[in-house]
Design an enzyme around this catalytic site. Sequence first.
Site: not given
Ligand code: F3S
Length: 288
Positions: A129, A195, A225
């Site tokens: 990423e 996120c 993660n």
């Molecule tokens: Fe997107 Fe958040 Fe999953 S950035 S890929 S919804 S961890």
Amino acid sequence: MTLRVRLADTAGFCFGVKRAVDMVYQEAETSNNVYTFGPIIHNESVVNDLESKGVNVINDVLEIKDNDVGTIIIRAHGVPKKTLDAMESCKVKVVDATCPFVRKIYNIVTSQGNEGRDIIIIGSDTHPEVEGIKGWCNTKVYVVESEEEANNLELADDKPLCIVSQTTFNHIKFKNIVDIITSKAKDVMVVNTICNATKERQEEAYKLAEESDVMLVIGGKNSSNSQKLYNICKDKCKNTFFIQNAKDFDFSILDNYNSVGITAGASTPNNIIKEVFDLCQKKVLNNY
Ligand code: F3S
């Protein structure tokens, strides 16, 4: 002793991963010679299932021509701009499953670069990423992963900065690193791009681990993660186990405890979580 089994509401696929996996299954049904650019998620069972449906993996744009690729799917992590451009110039169908939250970071770093800001990405330099985000920056870009790196960071004098984060970064560490950087630069714009799915999963895991005798974190061995979830839980519950699936855990361990909590990383499919949960529940029934 009655065992209490609790499964985190936020365990498993996040919105972006579910969207990407669904897109691959949909392409598998409607197109031929479908490939994903890198494994779609860090989970062997999903990758193997897709392989059985004719979806294979390539890791380099150069492999597109050699493999007679019909459709190439970009995973939720995204890719650098030059990789996307190279794919599009190969005249194959490109399905972009980059998570919209990651795409938002591309827009921020590009537009803030256009405003003359250098970019600092808080995250792991080798994570795909972050590789992708770096590839959308048009000014100088720094990657900082730790407080120590932030302390040692040498910045160009007086250059305005924009800080963003890898979406899965730990929010406490993010704040600490931001504090260090803002103390040594004059003009810093901070956009917290962690996120919510990650934050919510981490907070719920933290709380669950605090209240559980045993904590199970289910995730692929390469999933960063999931590894972070494990570290958070281990801090609160010394009996925390990182497992890829039910086979990795000796459920008899639960005989000695009152409560078990279960969480799972963003790339862990539901069927694996369910199997672990069901086997814990079975312990409850057997011990009655
Ligand atoms: Fe997107 Fe958040 Fe999953 S950035 S890929 S919804 S961890």
